[in-house]
Scaffold this active site. Sequence first.
Site, PDB file in Angstrom:
ATOM      1  N   ARG A 122       0.821  -1.237   0.000  1.00 31.34           N
ATOM      2  CA  ARG A 122       0.000   0.000   0.000  1.00 31.34           C
ATOM      3  C   ARG A 122       0.849   1.279   0.000  1.00 31.34           C
ATOM      4  NH1 ARG A 122      -3.182  -2.764   3.965  1.00 31.34           N
ATOM      5  NH2 ARG A 122      -4.901  -3.841   2.926  1.00 31.34           N
ATOM      6  N   LYS A 144       3.894  11.340 -11.668  1.00 30.29           N
ATOM      7  CA  LYS A 144       3.114  10.469 -12.570  1.00 30.29           C
ATOM      8  C   LYS A 144       3.848   9.131 -12.670  1.00 30.29           C
ATOM      9  CE  LYS A 144       0.640  13.623 -15.644  1.00 30.29           C
ATOM     10  NZ  LYS A 144       0.481  14.079 -17.041  1.00 30.29           N
ATOM     11  N   GLU A 186      12.284  17.912 -24.719  1.00 29.64           N
ATOM     12  CA  GLU A 186      11.489  18.286 -23.529  1.00 29.64           C
ATOM     13  C   GLU A 186      12.030  19.585 -22.919  1.00 29.64           C
ATOM     14  OE1 GLU A 186       8.696  16.890 -22.620  1.00 29.64           O
ATOM     15  OE2 GLU A 186       8.717  14.834 -23.397  1.00 29.64           O
ATOM     16  N   LYS A 228       8.900  22.834 -13.789  1.00 36.42           N
ATOM     17  CA  LYS A 228       7.925  21.747 -13.616  1.00 36.42           C
ATOM     18  C   LYS A 228       7.351  21.768 -12.203  1.00 36.42           C
ATOM     19  CE  LYS A 228       6.513  17.143 -14.496  1.00 36.42           C
ATOM     20  NZ  LYS A 228       6.662  15.898 -15.212  1.00 36.42           N
ATOM     21  N   GLU A 238      -3.334  17.182 -12.601  1.00 31.65           N
ATOM     22  CA  GLU A 238      -3.732  17.577 -13.964  1.00 31.65           C
ATOM     23  C   GLU A 238      -5.238  17.755 -14.130  1.00 31.65           C
ATOM     24  OE1 GLU A 238      -1.350  15.823 -17.168  1.00 31.65           O
ATOM     25  OE2 GLU A 238      -3.075  16.112 -18.491  1.00 31.65           O
ATOM     26  N   ARG A 242      -1.826  21.779 -15.526  1.00 39.09           N
ATOM     27  CA  ARG A 242      -0.693  20.886 -15.790  1.00 39.09           C
ATOM     28  C   ARG A 242      -0.688  20.398 -17.243  1.00 39.09           C
ATOM     29  NH1 ARG A 242       1.782  16.115 -11.879  1.00 39.09           N
ATOM     30  NH2 ARG A 242       3.196  15.241 -13.422  1.00 39.09           N
ATOM     31  N   ASN A 246       1.719  19.105 -21.929  1.00 31.23           N
ATOM     32  CA  ASN A 246       1.452  18.224 -23.077  1.00 31.23           C
ATOM     33  C   ASN A 246       1.694  18.928 -24.408  1.00 31.23           C
ATOM     34  OD1 ASN A 246       0.693  16.237 -21.300  1.00 31.23           O
ATOM     35  ND2 ASN A 246      -1.451  16.875 -21.301  1.00 31.23           N
ATOM     36  N   HIS A 249       2.586  17.039 -27.471  1.00 33.83           N
ATOM     37  CA  HIS A 249       2.385  15.619 -27.178  1.00 33.83           C
ATOM     38  C   HIS A 249       1.165  15.016 -27.893  1.00 33.83           C
ATOM     39  CE1 HIS A 249       5.509  16.345 -24.316  1.00 33.83           C
ATOM     40  NE2 HIS A 249       5.468  15.125 -23.836  1.00 33.83           N
ATOM     41  N   HIS A 253       2.198  11.758 -29.538  1.00 31.40           N
ATOM     42  CA  HIS A 253       1.680  10.434 -29.157  1.00 31.40           C
ATOM     43  C   HIS A 253       1.062   9.718 -30.349  1.00 31.40           C
ATOM     44  CE1 HIS A 253       1.422  11.506 -24.608  1.00 31.40           C
ATOM     45  NE2 HIS A 253       2.568  10.957 -24.920  1.00 31.40           N
ATOM     46  N   HIS A 266      10.482   8.976 -27.970  1.00 35.63           N
ATOM     47  CA  HIS A 266       9.414   9.858 -27.483  1.00 35.63           C
ATOM     48  C   HIS A 266       9.747  11.334 -27.761  1.00 35.63           C
ATOM     49  CE1 HIS A 266       6.225  11.336 -24.927  1.00 35.63           C
ATOM     50  NE2 HIS A 266       7.106  12.027 -24.216  1.00 35.63           N
TER      51      HIS A 266
HETATM   52  P1  NAD Z   1      14.227   4.903 -21.250  1.00 37.72           P
HETATM   53  O1  NAD Z   1      13.967   4.805 -19.815  1.00 37.72           O
HETATM   54  O2  NAD Z   1      13.782   3.773 -22.112  1.00 37.72           O
HETATM   55  O3  NAD Z   1      15.780   5.132 -21.477  1.00 37.72           O
HETATM   56  C1  NAD Z   1      16.276   5.253 -22.785  1.00 37.72           C
HETATM   57  C2  NAD Z   1      17.444   4.286 -23.055  1.00 37.72           C
HETATM   58  O4  NAD Z   1      18.614   4.803 -22.444  1.00 37.72           O
HETATM   59  C3  NAD Z   1      17.251   2.889 -22.482  1.00 37.72           C
HETATM   60  O5  NAD Z   1      17.809   1.966 -23.371  1.00 37.72           O
HETATM   61  C4  NAD Z   1      18.074   2.919 -21.191  1.00 37.72           C
HETATM   62  O6  NAD Z   1      18.523   1.654 -20.823  1.00 37.72           O
HETATM   63  C5  NAD Z   1      19.210   3.818 -21.599  1.00 37.72           C
HETATM   64  N1  NAD Z   1      19.841   4.577 -20.520  1.00 37.72           N
HETATM   65  C6  NAD Z   1      19.226   5.299 -19.554  1.00 37.72           C
HETATM   66  N2  NAD Z   1      20.123   5.998 -18.868  1.00 37.72           N
HETATM   67  C7  NAD Z   1      21.339   5.697 -19.377  1.00 37.72           C
HETATM   68  C8  NAD Z   1      22.663   6.141 -19.088  1.00 37.72           C
HETATM   69  N3  NAD Z   1      22.901   7.091 -18.192  1.00 37.72           N
HETATM   70  N4  NAD Z   1      23.677   5.596 -19.786  1.00 37.72           N
HETATM   71  C9  NAD Z   1      23.442   4.671 -20.761  1.00 37.72           C
HETATM   72  N5  NAD Z   1      22.202   4.252 -21.102  1.00 37.72           N
HETATM   73  C10 NAD Z   1      21.168   4.769 -20.423  1.00 37.72           C
HETATM   74  O7  NAD Z   1      13.577   6.218 -21.902  1.00 37.72           O
HETATM   75  P2  NAD Z   1      13.321   7.698 -21.378  1.00 37.72           P
HETATM   76  O8  NAD Z   1      13.333   8.524 -22.585  1.00 37.72           O
HETATM   77  O9  NAD Z   1      14.177   8.062 -20.237  1.00 37.72           O
HETATM   78  O10 NAD Z   1      11.841   7.618 -20.808  1.00 37.72           O
HETATM   79  C11 NAD Z   1      10.733   7.339 -21.614  1.00 37.72           C
HETATM   80  C12 NAD Z   1       9.612   6.914 -20.715  1.00 37.72           C
HETATM   81  O11 NAD Z   1       9.315   7.953 -19.794  1.00 37.72           O
HETATM   82  C13 NAD Z   1       8.320   6.611 -21.448  1.00 37.72           C
HETATM   83  O12 NAD Z   1       7.808   5.390 -20.962  1.00 37.72           O
HETATM   84  C14 NAD Z   1       7.396   7.752 -21.058  1.00 37.72           C
HETATM   85  O13 NAD Z   1       6.053   7.366 -21.024  1.00 37.72           O
HETATM   86  C15 NAD Z   1       7.917   8.108 -19.702  1.00 37.72           C
HETATM   87  N6  NAD Z   1       7.640   9.490 -19.286  1.00 37.72           N
HETATM   88  C16 NAD Z   1       7.080   9.686 -18.081  1.00 37.72           C
HETATM   89  C17 NAD Z   1       6.827  10.964 -17.641  1.00 37.72           C
HETATM   90  C18 NAD Z   1       6.246  11.185 -16.277  1.00 37.72           C
HETATM   91  O14 NAD Z   1       5.892  12.317 -15.955  1.00 37.72           O
HETATM   92  N7  NAD Z   1       6.148  10.168 -15.455  1.00 37.72           N
HETATM   93  C19 NAD Z   1       7.140  12.063 -18.436  1.00 37.72           C
HETATM   94  C20 NAD Z   1       7.744  11.834 -19.680  1.00 37.72           C
HETATM   95  C21 NAD Z   1       7.989  10.539 -20.101  1.00 37.72           C
HETATM   96  N1  GLY Z   2       5.100  14.782 -18.431  1.00 35.85           N
HETATM   97  C1  GLY Z   2       3.907  15.510 -18.227  1.00 35.85           C
HETATM   98  C2  GLY Z   2       3.515  15.641 -16.819  1.00 35.85           C
HETATM   99  O1  GLY Z   2       4.243  15.279 -15.935  1.00 35.85           O
HETATM  100  O2  GLY Z   2       2.436  16.105 -16.565  1.00 35.85           O
END
Ligand code: NAD
Ligand code: GLY
Length: 357
Positions: A122, A144, A186, A228, A238, A242, A246, A249, A253, A266
Site C-alpha cells: 500500500r 506520474k 522536452e 515543472k 492535472e 498541468r 502536453n 504531445h 503520441h 518519445h
Molecule cells: P528509457 O527509460 O527507455 O531510457 C532510454 C534508453 O537509455 C534505455 O535503453 C536505457 O537503458 C538507456 N539509458 C538510460 N540511462 C542511461 C545512461 N545514463 N547511460 C546509458 N544508457 C542509459 O527512456 P526515457 O526517454 O528516459 O523515458 C521514456 C519513458 O518515460 C516513457 O515510458 C514515457 O512514457 C515516460 N515518461 C514519463 C513521464 C512522467 O511524468 N512520469 C514524463 C515523460 C515521459
Molecule cells: N510529463 C507531463 C507531466 O508530468 O504532466
Amino acid sequence: MDTVTVNLGTRSYPIHIGSGVLTALGQLLNQQNFPAGRIGVVTDTHVGKHYREHVTHTLGASGFDPVFIEIPAGEEHKNLTWLAFLYDKLVEGRLERTSPLLALGGGVIGDLTGFAAATFQRGVPFIQVPTTLLAQVDASVGGKTAVNHPAGKNLIGAFYQPRMVAIDVETLKTLPRREFVAGIAEVIKYGVILSPELFLLLEEELSVLLDLNPFLLTCIVKTCCQLKALVVEEDETERDYRAILNFGHTLGHAIESTTDYECFLHGEAVALGMVFAARLSQLRGLCRSTTSERVCRLIKQAGLPVDIPTNLAEERLRKGIETDKKVAGGKVKFVCIEDIGKTRFEFLSAKEIAEHL
Ligand code: NAD
Ligand code: GLY
C-alpha cells in the site's frame, strides 16, 4: 550541488542536481532520514551495466543494503508482466513497508518503479535517480507513475510523489547520443511554454549543451525542474493547468502509436508535435510567424526531426489523436502558443487538428 524543492505540503521533496550526486547518494539518503538497511534498487540492463557497482558502493558505505532488481531495457518492458516480476523480487528480497524503493534509470524504470512503490504494501518510500535527460527534466518530477496496457500507453498508473530526486548530470555521458538529443526536445518544450529566458539561453548556447558541459547541464536541468515544480504545485493531478506540459504531445503520441513506437523516440515524436503545434497556432492566428519559425529553427538546430514522414497518412494520425486518453467529449485540449513562454488551450476535434497536417 543545487537543490530545488517541490512544495506539496507534507509531501514536499527535494531535487538534488549536479555533478557527482551519485557518489553522494548514500549521504543524501542519510540526511533525509531514510532508515539504514535494506533498499530496493530497480534499474535496467543498460544502466545497471554502467552504475550498479558504483551505486552498491555508495549505498553500502552509508549503511544501506541494496537489493538490485534488473529489468530488460526498453519501453516494451513497462508493462504488467514486468511489474509482477518486480513485486515477486520485492517479496523475495524481503523488502518491508519502510524499505525505500529507488528507481535508477530513465523514464521507463522511473514509471514502472514508481507504480510498484505506490502499490507494494500500500505504498513504500520512493526515490528517483534519473539517468536520461528526459527523465531528469520531466519524468522523475511530479509523481506520474504508470505501466502500459495493450490498449494504450500509461493506461494503468497512479499519482505518487517521490520522497527525493537525485540527479547526477555526469550520468548523461554514457547515454546514447540519440537519447540525449531526444531529451532536449522536452527542454525546448519548457522554454516554449513557460520561459522566454530558457528559450533564449538554448538559442545562444545549444552547441555548449550538445557538448555536455556539466555547468550548463546543471543550470538547464535545474531550470526545467523549477518550472515543472511550479506547474505541479499549482495542479498536481492535472485537473487543468498541468496539461500545458502536453505541448507537442497530442500529435507526438499519435505519431508514436501510428508507427508502433518503432520509428521515433518519445522526444523525437514530441519535437514533430511541437513543430506542428507552433504552425497550427500560427495558422489559427494565435501567434506570429516569427514565433513559430523560432520554435522550428531551434528544434532543427538541436538535431531533432521537423518533417512528419509523408508515409504517415493523415487518416491514421487523426485516428491516433482520437484514441488519445486525454480526449474528452470528442475534443482535445490542444496546447497552442501565443508567444514564446505564453500558451493557451484550444478545444479542437481530431478532424480540426488533422486538417492542419
Ligand atoms: P528509457 O527509460 O527507455 O531510457 C532510454 C534508453 O537509455 C534505455 O535503453 C536505457 O537503458 C538507456 N539509458 C538510460 N540511462 C542511461 C545512461 N545514463 N547511460 C546509458 N544508457 C542509459 O527512456 P526515457 O526517454 O528516459 O523515458 C521514456 C519513458 O518515460 C516513457 O515510458 C514515457 O512514457 C515516460 N515518461 C514519463 C513521464 C512522467 O511524468 N512520469 C514524463 C515523460 C515521459
Ligand atoms: N510529463 C507531463 C507531466 O508530468 O504532466
